[in-house]
Design a protein around this motif. Structure first.
Motif, PDB file in Angstrom:
ATOM      1  N   VAL A 219       0.869  -1.187   0.000  1.00  0.00           N
ATOM      2  CA  VAL A 219       0.000   0.000   0.000  1.00  0.00           C
ATOM      3  C   VAL A 219       0.899   1.229   0.000  1.00  0.00           C
ATOM      4  CG1 VAL A 219      -1.726   1.297   1.310  1.00  0.00           C
ATOM      5  CG2 VAL A 219      -1.831  -1.215   1.219  1.00  0.00           C
ATOM      6  N   PRO A 220       0.642   2.217  -0.869  1.00  0.00           N
ATOM      7  CA  PRO A 220       1.498   3.416  -0.916  1.00  0.00           C
ATOM      8  C   PRO A 220       1.612   4.077   0.458  1.00  0.00           C
ATOM      9  CG  PRO A 220       0.000   3.386  -2.778  1.00  0.00           C
ATOM     10  CD  PRO A 220      -0.424   2.254  -1.880  1.00  0.00           C
ATOM     11  N   ILE A 221       2.781   4.620   0.736  1.00  0.00           N
ATOM     12  CA  ILE A 221       3.056   5.169   2.063  1.00  0.00           C
ATOM     13  C   ILE A 221       2.120   6.321   2.412  1.00  0.00           C
ATOM     14  CG2 ILE A 221       4.820   6.837   1.332  1.00  0.00           C
ATOM     15  CD1 ILE A 221       4.971   4.563   4.444  1.00  0.00           C
ATOM     16  N   GLU A 222       1.720   7.123   1.386  1.00  0.00           N
ATOM     17  CA  GLU A 222       0.810   8.228   1.674  1.00  0.00           C
ATOM     18  C   GLU A 222      -0.577   7.712   2.055  1.00  0.00           C
ATOM     19  OE1 GLU A 222       1.200   7.996  -2.891  1.00  0.00           O
ATOM     20  OE2 GLU A 222       2.482   7.787  -1.105  1.00  0.00           O
ATOM     21  N   ASP A 223      -0.993   6.561   1.471  1.00  0.00           N
ATOM     22  CA  ASP A 223      -2.280   5.956   1.841  1.00  0.00           C
ATOM     23  C   ASP A 223      -2.221   5.397   3.259  1.00  0.00           C
ATOM     24  OD1 ASP A 223      -3.262   6.605  -0.622  1.00  0.00           O
ATOM     25  OD2 ASP A 223      -3.191   4.573  -1.448  1.00  0.00           O
ATOM     26  N   ILE A 224      -1.068   4.855   3.615  1.00  0.00           N
ATOM     27  CA  ILE A 224      -0.905   4.351   4.987  1.00  0.00           C
ATOM     28  C   ILE A 224      -1.017   5.505   5.976  1.00  0.00           C
ATOM     29  CG2 ILE A 224       0.712   3.301   6.613  1.00  0.00           C
ATOM     30  CD1 ILE A 224       1.783   1.601   4.346  1.00  0.00           C
ATOM     31  N   ALA A 225      -0.358   6.633   5.669  1.00  0.00           N
ATOM     32  CA  ALA A 225      -0.398   7.789   6.571  1.00  0.00           C
ATOM     33  C   ALA A 225      -1.833   8.282   6.748  1.00  0.00           C
ATOM     34  CB  ALA A 225       0.481   8.910   6.028  1.00  0.00           C
ATOM     35  N   ARG A 226      -2.563   8.432   5.624  1.00  0.00           N
ATOM     36  CA  ARG A 226      -3.948   8.894   5.722  1.00  0.00           C
ATOM     37  C   ARG A 226      -4.814   7.859   6.441  1.00  0.00           C
ATOM     38  NH1 ARG A 226      -8.178  12.231   3.433  1.00  0.00           N
ATOM     39  NH2 ARG A 226     -10.035  10.942   3.031  1.00  0.00           N
TER      40      ARG A 226
END
Length: 615
Positions: free
Chosen positions: A519-526
């Motif tokens: 999963v893209p890191i920005e999606d993980i953060a959100r």
């Protein structure tokens, strides 16, 4: 006091660090009208009350009548000379405040360290009005208004940067020399040489001391360190020669001889780095890198130190080790206080589960001083230093403690819950009822404040530390996201994917699966933020009340506000100084305690008088 045959000048000194305070004392001694300005309200209060005292290599004292906390307040006083003694990284803000200052007939003097720092003044006010000063003294703060002068290697130098008005520089030099702060006037070429000479010395040692966390004397005692310093100076000389800056013969030997006499203290840039403040590295080592590129000269040592200092500053101390005391002053532009209310000070202490916050507030509800230290730390010295600093610099009338550890704080005059303190601070700021979401290290509170500022209701999350600051920190560490970058990353995503587990332990496992699934890191953060935000949504809130955020989490995770506005479908505000909200509310309760005590005492006296009356 020295008296001059010429009429006194009105000289404003902006910046009350050691350079500015030493200059101010000598200008006052020379009979000039001296206006002082610095945004540190605590410092300016002490100067207004007790003057400035120089100790150590100089023994002098001077008192001042015109002391201000905003540059804008100096404008109506029509100074003849404005001396800038602020750090170079503060210049942009100072110049913004100086909009509207006169361009004609005023001399603007840069008494700052570094190469090219005077150019900002020249761009703003013109070269004909700009002067550069090289000071050859140094000191450190013993107290806000007491400077321990380390040394003075006379003379200082001053010049018009375009040689158009040398008489202005001459008069200022003569004024300072008349009170034994020997200063000479030179031309624009000589001042440039003196600036470069001093910056070579500063750049050779300052960054190294900060990175190595060693004093100048400690660094110079190690042969390997001296070898590094020598290489830095050799690079500096090569760049200076390419710029046609005529350094003296045997300048390398002169520098090393000078540095071997260094004292057992930190240079200014190293102090800033160690205290996690911005530094002047761009005007020190960074300038040699810049001019080296201009002449195709390699400067690997300067580049190394420039990048290391910038990396440490950007990292802001990282996640490891005990956090040092963080000392700040309020950034509000409030005029100097002249009423009696400003002479009373109240201390609020918020003993949270992760950090202890301290706030000193005056009777006009300005935050004059604030600090933060780790709560769970075996070394209690930072907390004792913070409390000692507050009591040393302010006559504290009362102290109120709040938070988890309030009952274990023996010096408190009273204790209040963090819920009451947050509500009181919010009402003092807003003047109306509201709902507060306070996201802390280990809990989330929803507080409803009525139209009179009282707590009408409150709710807390019931799922241990899930969705709190500790949760965010653990999740970030698990997926190797720098906590300072989480908000920026999450803002790049539009995913609706969130963590389903309420337990932090299970959430860790779930987020690890996201990583395995790439999963893209920005999606993980959100997704992590969504998990927290949806926990907030489950708290009962009055939808008719304006909604505000408080607590340390929102202070460091601004994306949460954006996300909550999306989910709530309405505007969400952030209380001013959200991490210090509870501590500031505690200070307000300390003030109320003093006022109530003062009101009760006369009543008791009257009752006692009636009791013993012969009637």
């Amino acid at each position: 006091m020295h008296t001059s045959t010429e009429s006194p000048q009105t000289i404003a000194v902006v910046g009350m660090g050691p350079v500015g305070q030493i200059l101010a004392v000598h200008l006052r001694e020379a009979g000039q009208r001296v206006i002082l300005c610095d945004r540190d309200k605590a410092r300016m209060h002490r100067i207004r009350k007790d003057g400035i005292r120089l100790v150590g290599a100089m023994q002098k004292h001077a008192e001042f009548d015109e002391v201000y906390s905003s540059v804008a307040d100096v404008l109506p006083l029509e100074p003849d000379v404005v001396v800038l003694a602020v750090k170079a990284y503060h210049m942009e803000g100072v110049l913004t405040e100086m909009e509207g200052f006169p361009r004609e007939g005023v001399a603007y003097v840069s008494a700052q360290n570094g190469i090219d720092v005077e150019l900002a003044l020249a761009d703003e006010f013109g070269e004909a009005s700009t002067y550069r000063m090289v000071v050859n003294y140094a000191g450190n703060h013993r107290a806000p208004n007491v400077i321990g002068v380390s040394f003075f290697n006379p003379p200082n130098y001053i010049a018009s940067i375009d040689d158009s008005h040398p008489e202005v520089a001459t008069r200022l030099a003569e004024t300072l020399s008349s009170v034994r702060l020997d200063t000479v006037t030179v031309d624009s070429y000589e001042i440039l040489r003196r600036v470069w000479e001093k910056t070579v010395l500063n750049s050779s040692l300052s960054a190294l001391c900060g990175v190595a966390q060693m004093t100048m004397k400690e660094v110079m005692a190690l042969p390997d360190m001296v070898h590094i310093i020598e290489q830095v100076i050799i690079e500096s000389i090569a760049v200076a020669n390419a710029e046609n800056i005529q350094l003296e013969t045997n300048f390398l030997r002169h520098c090393l001889r000078y540095l071997r006499r260094s004292g057992n203290h930190f240079p200014s840039l190293a102090v800033d780095l160690l205290h996690r403040r911005p530094t002047e590295i761009d005007y020190f080592n960074g300038k040699f890198v810049e001019y080296g590129k201009k002449h195709y000269i390699r400067t690997p040592m300067h580049l190394l130190f420039t990048n290391m200092v910038k990396a440490i500053t950007t990292k802001h101390g990282g996640q490891n080790g005990a956090a040092p005391v963080v000392r700040e002053t309020t950034a509000y532009d409030v005029p100097p206080h002249k009423s009696n209310a400003a002479d009373s000070y109240y201390l609020g202490v918020d003993l949270g589960s992760a950090y202890t916050k301290l706030v000193v507030m005056n009777g006009q509800h300005d935050i004059l001083y604030r600090e933060i230290v780790r709560t769970l730390n075996r070394d209690r010295k930072p907390l004792y230093e913070a409390l000692g600093h507050a009591h040393e610099h302010f006559p504290i009338a009362a102290t109120c403690a709040a938070g988890y550890g309030r009952e274990h704080f023996p010096d408190a005059d009273l204790t209040m819950t963090e819920i009451q303190c947050a509500a009181r601070r919010a009402y003092q700021q807003l003047g109306t009822g509201c709902s507060i979401i306070d996201i802390g290290a280990e809990d989330i509170k929803a507080i409803e404040v009525d139209a009179k500022g009282h707590v009408s209701n409150f709710y807390m999350n019931s799922k241990c530390a899930a969705g709190t600051g500790a949760f965010l920190t653990e999740m970030a560490e698990r997926v190797e996201i720098d906590i300072d970058d989480m908000s920026k990353l999450a803002a790049l995503s539009s995913t609706s994917k969130e963590l389903n587990s309420f337990c932090t332990v299970f959430s860790k496992t779930e987020v690890m699966k996201w990583m395995f699934d790439q999963v893209p890191i920005e999606d993980i953060a959100r997704g992590i933020y969504l998990s927290l935000a949806n926990r907030v949504l489950k708290l009962k809130l009055d939808s008719d009340l304006p909604l505000y955020l408080a607590g340390g989490v929102v202070a460091h995770h601004p994306y949460l506000r954006t996300l909550l506005e999306e989910l709530f479908g309405r505007q969400v505000g952030v209380l001013r100084d959200p991490q210090y909200c509870v501590a500031a509310g505690a200070a307000l309760f300390a003030e109320r305690h003093v006022r109530r005590t003062a009101a009760i005492s006369p009543t008791l006296t009257t009752l006692l008088q009636h009791e013993v009356s012969p009637s």
